[in-house]
Design a protein around this motif. Sequence first.
Motif, PDB file in Angstrom:
ATOM      1  N   LEU A 215      77.959  66.912  12.422  1.00 56.36           N
ATOM      2  CA  LEU A 215      77.878  66.729  10.975  1.00 56.36           C
ATOM      3  C   LEU A 215      79.230  66.308  10.402  1.00 56.36           C
ATOM      4  O   LEU A 215      79.330  65.414   9.550  1.00 56.36           O
ATOM      5  CB  LEU A 215      77.403  68.037  10.335  1.00 56.36           C
ATOM      6  CG  LEU A 215      77.012  67.990   8.874  1.00 56.36           C
ATOM      7  CD1 LEU A 215      75.862  67.027   8.654  1.00 56.36           C
ATOM      8  CD2 LEU A 215      76.630  69.394   8.391  1.00 56.36           C
TER       9      LEU A 215
ATOM     10  N   ARG B 299      88.456  59.991   1.173  1.00 59.53           N
ATOM     11  CA  ARG B 299      88.602  59.731   2.606  1.00 59.53           C
ATOM     12  C   ARG B 299      89.459  60.807   3.262  1.00 59.53           C
ATOM     13  O   ARG B 299      89.203  61.230   4.395  1.00 59.53           O
ATOM     14  CB  ARG B 299      89.233  58.352   2.814  1.00 59.53           C
ATOM     15  CG  ARG B 299      89.200  57.864   4.234  1.00 59.53           C
ATOM     16  CD  ARG B 299      87.832  57.493   4.721  1.00 59.53           C
ATOM     17  NE  ARG B 299      87.368  56.280   4.105  1.00 59.53           N
ATOM     18  CZ  ARG B 299      86.077  55.998   3.922  1.00 59.53           C
ATOM     19  NH1 ARG B 299      85.151  56.835   4.316  1.00 59.53           N
ATOM     20  NH2 ARG B 299      85.732  54.890   3.343  1.00 59.53           N
TER      21      ARG B 299
ATOM     22  N   LYS C  27      73.796  59.233   8.939  1.00 62.62           N
ATOM     23  CA  LYS C  27      73.946  60.112   7.772  1.00 62.62           C
ATOM     24  C   LYS C  27      72.727  59.986   6.851  1.00 62.62           C
ATOM     25  O   LYS C  27      72.200  60.982   6.357  1.00 62.62           O
ATOM     26  CB  LYS C  27      75.222  59.762   7.003  1.00 62.62           C
ATOM     27  CG  LYS C  27      75.459  60.675   5.804  1.00 62.62           C
ATOM     28  CD  LYS C  27      76.790  60.388   5.134  1.00 62.62           C
ATOM     29  CE  LYS C  27      76.740  59.186   4.238  1.00 62.62           C
ATOM     30  NZ  LYS C  27      76.032  59.391   2.960  1.00 62.62           N
TER      31      LYS C  27
ATOM     32  N   ARG D   3      87.372  63.926   3.860  1.00 67.98           N
ATOM     33  CA  ARG D   3      86.488  63.751   5.023  1.00 67.98           C
ATOM     34  C   ARG D   3      87.266  63.881   6.328  1.00 67.98           C
ATOM     35  O   ARG D   3      86.787  64.478   7.294  1.00 67.98           O
ATOM     36  CB  ARG D   3      85.810  62.379   4.958  1.00 67.98           C
ATOM     37  CG  ARG D   3      84.802  62.262   3.826  1.00 67.98           C
ATOM     38  CD  ARG D   3      84.311  60.834   3.641  1.00 67.98           C
ATOM     39  NE  ARG D   3      83.616  60.646   2.382  1.00 67.98           N
ATOM     40  CZ  ARG D   3      82.283  60.736   2.230  1.00 67.98           C
ATOM     41  NH1 ARG D   3      81.525  60.970   3.274  1.00 67.98           N
ATOM     42  NH2 ARG D   3      81.728  60.582   1.046  1.00 67.98           N
TER      43      ARG D   3
ATOM     44  N   TYR E  11      78.377  68.448  -1.537  1.00 63.65           N
ATOM     45  CA  TYR E  11      77.178  68.001  -0.828  1.00 63.65           C
ATOM     46  C   TYR E  11      76.717  66.651  -1.355  1.00 63.65           C
ATOM     47  O   TYR E  11      76.394  65.738  -0.596  1.00 63.65           O
ATOM     48  CB  TYR E  11      76.078  69.046  -1.010  1.00 63.65           C
ATOM     49  CG  TYR E  11      74.797  68.742  -0.275  1.00 63.65           C
ATOM     50  CD1 TYR E  11      74.671  68.989   1.088  1.00 63.65           C
ATOM     51  CD2 TYR E  11      73.701  68.226  -0.955  1.00 63.65           C
ATOM     52  CE1 TYR E  11      73.486  68.717   1.751  1.00 63.65           C
ATOM     53  CE2 TYR E  11      72.508  67.953  -0.292  1.00 63.65           C
ATOM     54  CZ  TYR E  11      72.416  68.206   1.065  1.00 63.65           C
ATOM     55  OH  TYR E  11      71.240  67.934   1.718  1.00 63.65           O
TER      56      TYR E  11
ATOM     57  N   TYR F 133      70.329  63.095   6.045  1.00 65.64           N
ATOM     58  CA  TYR F 133      70.158  63.534   4.664  1.00 65.64           C
ATOM     59  C   TYR F 133      68.686  63.459   4.250  1.00 65.64           C
ATOM     60  O   TYR F 133      68.147  64.394   3.673  1.00 65.64           O
ATOM     61  CB  TYR F 133      71.017  62.690   3.713  1.00 65.64           C
ATOM     62  CG  TYR F 133      70.754  62.996   2.268  1.00 65.64           C
ATOM     63  CD1 TYR F 133      71.067  64.244   1.737  1.00 65.64           C
ATOM     64  CD2 TYR F 133      70.170  62.050   1.427  1.00 65.64           C
ATOM     65  CE1 TYR F 133      70.805  64.542   0.417  1.00 65.64           C
ATOM     66  CE2 TYR F 133      69.917  62.342   0.103  1.00 65.64           C
ATOM     67  CZ  TYR F 133      70.234  63.585  -0.396  1.00 65.64           C
ATOM     68  OH  TYR F 133      69.966  63.883  -1.700  1.00 65.64           O
TER      69      TYR F 133
ATOM     70  N   LEU G   6      79.611  63.975  -0.293  1.00 68.19           N
ATOM     71  CA  LEU G   6      79.930  63.789   1.126  1.00 68.19           C
ATOM     72  C   LEU G   6      78.697  63.493   1.959  1.00 68.19           C
ATOM     73  O   LEU G   6      78.775  62.761   2.929  1.00 68.19           O
ATOM     74  CB  LEU G   6      80.634  65.037   1.682  1.00 68.19           C
ATOM     75  CG  LEU G   6      81.974  65.385   1.056  1.00 68.19           C
ATOM     76  CD1 LEU G   6      82.612  66.559   1.779  1.00 68.19           C
ATOM     77  CD2 LEU G   6      82.922  64.190   1.079  1.00 68.19           C
ATOM     78  N   LEU G   7      77.559  64.055   1.597  1.00 69.17           N
ATOM     79  CA  LEU G   7      76.378  63.831   2.420  1.00 69.17           C
ATOM     80  C   LEU G   7      75.371  62.903   1.750  1.00 69.17           C
ATOM     81  O   LEU G   7      74.924  61.935   2.352  1.00 69.17           O
ATOM     82  CB  LEU G   7      75.714  65.156   2.800  1.00 69.17           C
ATOM     83  CG  LEU G   7      74.972  65.064   4.132  1.00 69.17           C
ATOM     84  CD1 LEU G   7      75.938  64.962   5.300  1.00 69.17           C
ATOM     85  CD2 LEU G   7      74.008  66.202   4.326  1.00 69.17           C
TER      86      LEU G   7
ATOM     87  N   GLY H 213      81.521  56.172   6.081  1.00 65.25           N
ATOM     88  CA  GLY H 213      82.045  55.130   5.209  1.00 65.25           C
ATOM     89  C   GLY H 213      82.636  53.945   5.946  1.00 65.25           C
ATOM     90  O   GLY H 213      82.869  52.901   5.346  1.00 65.25           O
TER      91      GLY H 213
ATOM     92  N   ARG I   4      82.814  59.461   9.378  1.00 64.71           N
ATOM     93  CA  ARG I   4      82.660  58.087   9.826  1.00 64.71           C
ATOM     94  C   ARG I   4      81.703  57.250   8.990  1.00 64.71           C
ATOM     95  O   ARG I   4      81.677  56.018   9.130  1.00 64.71           O
ATOM     96  CB  ARG I   4      82.160  58.043  11.285  1.00 64.71           C
ATOM     97  CG  ARG I   4      83.092  58.649  12.298  1.00 64.71           C
ATOM     98  CD  ARG I   4      84.518  58.204  12.152  1.00 64.71           C
ATOM     99  NE  ARG I   4      84.758  56.830  12.603  1.00 64.71           N
ATOM    100  CZ  ARG I   4      85.834  56.132  12.247  1.00 64.71           C
ATOM    101  NH1 ARG I   4      86.735  56.633  11.453  1.00 64.71           N
ATOM    102  NH2 ARG I   4      85.995  54.905  12.694  1.00 64.71           N
TER     103      ARG I   4
ATOM    104  N   ILE J  30      80.092  62.820   8.450  1.00 62.65           N
ATOM    105  CA  ILE J  30      80.703  62.803   7.113  1.00 62.65           C
ATOM    106  C   ILE J  30      81.971  61.954   7.113  1.00 62.65           C
ATOM    107  O   ILE J  30      82.252  61.224   6.172  1.00 62.65           O
ATOM    108  CB  ILE J  30      80.997  64.252   6.651  1.00 62.65           C
ATOM    109  CG1 ILE J  30      79.688  64.938   6.244  1.00 62.65           C
ATOM    110  CG2 ILE J  30      82.018  64.281   5.523  1.00 62.65           C
ATOM    111  CD1 ILE J  30      79.827  66.415   5.961  1.00 62.65           C
TER     112      ILE J  30
END
Lengths: 211, 211
Positions: free
Chosen positions: A115, B113, A132, B116, B175, A136, B178-179, A123, A121, A119
Amino acid sequence: MSASPELSESAGAPGRGPDPRAERSRAAALAAARDLLVEQGWSAVTHVAVAARSGVGRSTLYRHWPDASGMVRDVIAQRISTAHAPPTGVLRDDLVRELDGLRRLLHDPVSDRGLRAVIERAGVDPVFARLKEDLYRHGSQVFRTVLEAAKERGELPAGLDTDLAVDQLAGPLMYRRLLAGRTVTEEYVQRVVHDFLAAHAPAAGSPPLVP
Amino acid sequence: MSASPELSESAGAPGRGPDPRAERSRAAALAAARDLLVEQGWSAVTHVAVAARSGVGRSTLYRHWPDASGMVRDVIAQRISTAHAPPTGVLRDDLVRELDGLRRLLHDPVSDRGLRAVIERAGVDPVFARLKEDLYRHGSQVFRTVLEAAKERGELPAGLDTDLAVDQLAGPLMYRRLLAGRTVTEEYVQRVVHDFLAAHAPAAGSPPLVP
């Protein structure tokens, strides 16, 4: 979440079912990739490192997974099962059960590390971006179903924002594990659901937290 | 969050104040590291890449930052300021303002970034583990102060679990960004605070959400 296309195509000769040796190689490679992921994070999962650790030839690895991120993806997809029990129709129970699934996932070393990789990678790597999205969507689907059904039954306000509700249920657990680094207990899950219902369904009257 | 020891030691000869040329080099290196972090994630921030992008010599970079993770750390520490406005004593306002700071942080490309990266690396790299601790401690400190003061004033239950409360306030935003990868609006922040107070301080009577 399904097996990678690489696998389905290469696992056996056409019409003869899966090749047991290819299956064993794939399992050995993924086990090595999984251990590397847990110990050192996604960046340690390289063809060279997985070959050295699993004994599977590097050319075989490249054939199955042209990019190293594909190995990480398959480790995560294999571990984070999307099997969910069907809702019972009892709102509190369904929310607690679903959230407890997330709790267990966050305490499993492989899915926890997976997880975090996703989160970080998503982007910058399309493989992780897709993963992701899948995680989700599948991960929040049962919550959505349960919440929508409760709205229809009048147990939650019809105007409740379902996205916000999912954030309010799953968010505290994620924050607690991923950033605070603390344990999430079953009792914690009960509290989050209790407070969620206290905020949104106060008329229903919350039973005491401890049975 | 403070300047790295490497900087303080190498920024100038003893007793002569900071060396402007060294300061310029450091700023150029960190700007390059920041851009690499935003574009490709922490793993792209290497001595070689930062040297190529900034024009700063590789040996200078190694002297300032023996490990590449130190460059990432300094980019993040520089960006994620821990300056918070002092609480006003009005619970709702203080929570909204503090949470809005997190909202802005999550929408800033560098700190997004960086966060993360910290979440992914904390378990496997001590530099990031320390950074995560700092960010969590500083980032939640004002929330804690505000919540404790409200408990003392009787606006929140004395038995409220402050850690859980922080999770319930910050978790949904984390949440969601990020997700789920969705936007967090100022109105969203208002809602999270509204629902938090509805769950924990219903006796206080929540004013309508929209003023």
